[in-house]
Design an enzyme around this catalytic site. Structure first.
Site, PDB file in Angstrom:
ATOM      1  N   GLU A  45       2.227  18.091 -26.478  1.00 45.06           N
ATOM      2  CA  GLU A  45       0.881  17.975 -26.236  1.00 45.06           C
ATOM      3  C   GLU A  45       0.635  18.798 -27.561  1.00 45.06           C
ATOM      4  O   GLU A  45       1.025  19.662 -27.920  1.00 45.06           O
ATOM      5  CB  GLU A  45       0.801  18.805 -25.196  1.00 45.06           C
ATOM      6  CG  GLU A  45      -1.357  19.046 -25.092  1.00 45.06           C
ATOM      7  CD  GLU A  45      -1.701  18.606 -23.397  1.00 45.06           C
ATOM      8  OE1 GLU A  45      -1.054  19.702 -22.278  1.00 45.06           O
ATOM      9  OE2 GLU A  45      -2.621  18.652 -23.215  1.00 45.06           O
ATOM     10  N   CYS A 239      -2.941  17.550 -19.974  1.00 46.44           N
ATOM     11  CA  CYS A 239      -4.004  17.303 -19.520  1.00 46.44           C
ATOM     12  C   CYS A 239      -5.240  16.296 -21.079  1.00 46.44           C
ATOM     13  O   CYS A 239      -5.952  15.654 -20.405  1.00 46.44           O
ATOM     14  CB  CYS A 239      -4.993  18.988 -19.964  1.00 46.44           C
ATOM     15  SG  CYS A 239      -4.679  19.669 -18.939  1.00 46.44           S
ATOM     16  N   ASN A 375      -1.563  12.964 -15.010  1.00 46.13           N
ATOM     17  CA  ASN A 375      -0.723  14.624 -14.760  1.00 46.13           C
ATOM     18  C   ASN A 375      -1.157  14.888 -13.970  1.00 46.13           C
ATOM     19  O   ASN A 375      -0.408  14.012 -12.888  1.00 46.13           O
ATOM     20  CB  ASN A 375      -1.226  14.674 -16.584  1.00 46.13           C
ATOM     21  CG  ASN A 375      -0.910  15.822 -17.287  1.00 46.13           C
ATOM     22  OD1 ASN A 375       0.240  16.421 -16.692  1.00 46.13           O
ATOM     23  ND2 ASN A 375      -1.647  17.195 -17.077  1.00 46.13           N
ATOM     24  N   GLU A 376      -2.083  16.117 -13.960  1.00 45.77           N
ATOM     25  CA  GLU A 376      -2.466  16.759 -12.856  1.00 45.77           C
ATOM     26  C   GLU A 376      -3.122  16.052 -12.080  1.00 45.77           C
ATOM     27  O   GLU A 376      -4.502  17.283 -12.433  1.00 45.77           O
ATOM     28  CB  GLU A 376      -2.128  18.199 -13.814  1.00 45.77           C
ATOM     29  CG  GLU A 376      -1.406  19.311 -13.842  1.00 45.77           C
ATOM     30  CD  GLU A 376      -1.246  20.179 -14.755  1.00 45.77           C
ATOM     31  OE1 GLU A 376      -2.418  20.266 -14.513  1.00 45.77           O
ATOM     32  OE2 GLU A 376      -0.320  21.121 -14.958  1.00 45.77           O
TER      33      GLU A 376
HETATM   34  O1  AHR Z   1       0.792  22.734 -20.770  1.00 50.68           O
HETATM   35  C1  AHR Z   1      -0.432  22.681 -20.947  1.00 50.68           C
HETATM   36  C2  AHR Z   1      -1.218  22.345 -19.889  1.00 50.68           C
HETATM   37  O2  AHR Z   1      -0.680  23.109 -18.565  1.00 50.68           O
HETATM   38  C3  AHR Z   1      -0.570  21.427 -19.477  1.00 50.68           C
HETATM   39  O3  AHR Z   1      -2.213  20.567 -20.427  1.00 50.68           O
HETATM   40  C4  AHR Z   1      -1.120  20.858 -17.944  1.00 50.68           C
HETATM   41  O4  AHR Z   1      -0.632  19.543 -18.353  1.00 50.68           O
HETATM   42  C5  AHR Z   1      -0.899  21.773 -17.676  1.00 50.68           C
HETATM   43  O5  AHR Z   1      -2.152  22.555 -16.929  1.00 50.68           O
END
Ligand code: AHR
Length: 659
Positions: A45, A239, A375-376
């Site tokens: 990321e 994220c 994602n989350e």
């Molecule tokens: O890895 C950092 C963040 O942690 C990521 O962007 C997210 O998916 C999680 O909350």
């Protein structure tokens, strides 16, 4: 948080306990489930300056003057004007005009501060490039690598002059070879003579990049990824996929095609933590989806792109309604993005997106097999939307495996709600995230032992031990990750992929830690967590093998003296690989008995261990080999059982040879 039961021995503290005898039985009579080739991998990321300022080797920040403050990262002097009329790249309309300072001793020009400085090394070459046009008469610019901290007579460590000989936009290049190292330098460009020029997309790369590609990647960092032997490569987040609002989500279509015409995106990590605020953190998309696919191929990992499900980051939008694709119709472009991405990766060159892939230099398909959607995410908002993606992807690409999410937590309300929803929707894998303290890792040795074997498979997509009050890289956290991973390995029939997170961090630009690989502009260092991942990936074997103590998995439970262990068989050489983590403060005696070898015997073993007495330390840029795996030839065995001395606070990988 439920399910956290501290093993009694650990809760009481077993420091100083007498060395105990532990008897393990390895059942060689029955091969267990295959260990998937994707089992251990990488999560990428663009957080902590992982892309721009990190893996992506571009050294110029805001090279196209497209940041909201067009000159952010630049200092100008003399007559410099930002313009947009007649720009060469439609999606990046800004450029600068340099005109005469109107006095032979005065200068017009600009300088770029790079990412935490422009850092170059003596003996290395750097490729400068710029799109330029003159204003009617031939003009000249001078390009310099400058060390403002130099105490000698001159600050300029390398320079070249470039004749801008056309009134039409054209690419000009020059190679710079600095005479000295520069730590925090500048790239300076100024006008020579009185004739003006327009400049756009000003770029500087090390001549040596990963596989020496144009628009390439930092060699040391890409090499570190390859050296881990990853089986899967997830990108571009995290994220980042979701965005703070839907507009700032990662849009893969903006990240492909000629690099000069990729529009920038705001990086949500620039303001996510106000106490670590980085106002100049944007995504150039220079490292885009083509480069991700290419890197996956280079390092032998299955690509796993993750796309927006039409929901912006739910952490950042309490009023969810403001940033969701409201209905099926509003979801159309998101679903189309997913379908088009599969076409980009796998489509024939007669398709729109397959053709673009070929134009970018990869005629053959990338053979994409996996895609993540969301994602989350949480609440009904997520499955309600995911459902439409699943329908459309299945219709057009029935063989692509879809990865859904169980939300941001390792257990609890959302997790308990989303897992059954993912089953209902028929997701192939479910992404679980756990950034948790020591107590959680110690209590999760059996996490997957009782998971439903008929449902979706598990993708442990983001995890790391975040020490309570010690939320940074250190040996003890990595040791607990190693201990926890015995559970992943033992359950390889249901856990198909696992990726530690985050991957990268610039020492001057991080928002989140611990991380797996740290770097400054010229050096990098692998953390102990990196070595843990690497030891698992290099020793993943081909099939699980049952390993028990008193008939039970070795999972740090009562009476197991802080030991976690798992075993695999490696069909490549017929060996049995046993991983043991001793998280206790005491050495342990372990006897391993190999049951079911029939007429065969264990002949000998080799062992790799990770240990330090300084459990709160890790590797650093100045001391990169502080704690690294130690390889030793073990003893010969000649039998079906062997005694091992398992040192306190140590992770071991034993490879037993059998004849
Ligand atoms: O890895 C950092 C963040 O942690 C990521 O962007 C997210 O998916 C999680 O909350």
């Amino acid at each position: 948080m439920k399910n956290i039961i501290l093993p009694a021995a650990l809760a009481l503290g077993i420091a100083g306990a007498a060395t105990a005898q532990n008897n393990f039985v390895l059942n060689a009579s029955k091969l267990g489930a295959p260990v998937q080739s994707t089992m251990y991998g990488l999560f990428f990321e663009d957080i902590n300056y992982a892309a721009d300022g990190g893996l992506y080797a571009e050294m110029v920040k805001n090279r196209s003057f497209e940041f909201p403050q067009a000159l952010m990262g630049w200092k100008t002097f003399g007559n410099v004007e930002v313009r947009t009329d007649g720009a060469p790249f439609e999606k990046n309309p800004h450029y600068v005009r340099l005109t005469s300072a109107m006095h032979p001793h005065k200068r017009t020009g600009l300088e770029n501060e790079g990412f935490f400085g422009v850092s170059v090394l003596k003996g290395s070459n750097y490729k400068f490039s710029v799109y330029a046009r003159n204003l009617g008469s031939n003009a000249k610019i001078r390009v310099e690598l400058v060390n403002p901290a130099a105490m000698g007579e001159i600050h300029t460590m390398a320079f070249k002059e470039i004749e801008v000989n056309s009134k039409d936009w054209k690419k000009y290049t020059a190679e710079l070879s600095p005479e000295e190292n520069i730590n925090k330098g500048l790239l300076r460009i100024f006008l020579v003579g009185d004739n003006g020029v327009d400049l756009e997309h000003i770029s500087l790369f090390p001549a040596e990049t990963w596989k020496n590609r144009e628009n390439g990647l930092r060699k040391d960092l890409a090499q570190a990824l390859a050296d881990l032997k990853p089986g899967v490569f997830r990108f571009p987040g995290g994220c980042i996929v979701e965005g703070t609002d839907l507009n700032s989500r990662y849009q893969w279509k903006n990240s492909v095609g000629p690099v000069e015409n990729r529009p920038i995106n705001e990086n949500r990590w620039h303001y996510t933590f106000p106490h670590r605020f980085y106002p100049d953190y944007y995504q150039s998309y220079g490292l885009g989806f083509f480069e991700f696919f290419q890197l996956s191929e280079d390092i032998g990992a299955e690509p796993l792109p993750v796309l927006s499900v039409g929901l912006a980051c739910q952490f950042q939008n309490e009023n969810a309604d403001a940033h969701v694709a409201a209905n099926r119709q509003a979801l159309d472009p998101y679903i189309q993005d997913a379908l088009d991405l599969i076409e980009f990766a796998n489509g024939s060159t007669s398709t729109k997106w397959g053709k673009l892939r070929a134009e970018m230099g990869h005629e053959k398909p990338f053979n994409l097999k996996l895609i993540g959607i969301g994602n989350e995410q949480w609440d009904a908002l997520y499955p309600e939307r995911l459902k439409f993606f699943v329908e459309e992807i299945r219709k057009k690409y029935p063989n692509i495996k879809i990865v859904g999410s169980s939300g941001p937590d390792s257990e609890g309300k959302q997790f308990d709600y989303l897992w059954p929803e993912m089953k209902k929707l028929g997701a192939d894998l479910v992404d679980e995230h756990f950034y948790r303290p020591e107590s959680w890792f110690l209590a999760q040795g059996n996490r997957y032992d009782n998971y439903d074997r008929k449902g979706p498979k598990v993708f442990a997509g983001e995890y790391a031990c975040h020490g309570a009050g010690k939320k940074w890289n250190h040996f003890n956290a990595s040791l607990l990750e190693a201990a926890f991973m015995t559970n992943l390995e033992r359950n390889a029939d249901v856990v198909h992929m696992a990726t530690y997170a985050p991957l990268f961090a610039h020492v001057e630009g991080w928002q989140w830690r611990p991380d797996m690989i740290w770097y400054d502009n010229t050096r990098s260092v692998k953390s102990v967590s990196y070595y843990v991942q690497q030891l698992y990936a290099k020793n993943k074997g081909t099939n699980t093998i049952q390993l028990t103590e008193n008939g039970k998995p070795v999972a740090g439970n009562d009476g197991q003296n802080g030991l976690f262990a798992s075993a695999v068989y490696d069909a490549n050489d017929g060996s049995y690989i046993v991983k043991v983590a001793n998280v206790s403060d005491s050495d342990q005696k372990v006897n391993i008995k190999f049951d079911g070898l029939k007429k065969k015997k264990v002949t000998d073993y080799s062992v790799t261990s990770l240990h330090t007495d300084k459990v709160l330390e890790d590797n650093t840029l100045d001391n990169p080999f502080n704690i690294i795996p130690k390889e030793e030839k073990g003893a010969s065995v000649n039998g079906i059982s062997t005694d091992l001395n398992i040192k306190a606070k140590t992770f071991y990988v034993f490879r037993f040879n059998v004849k």
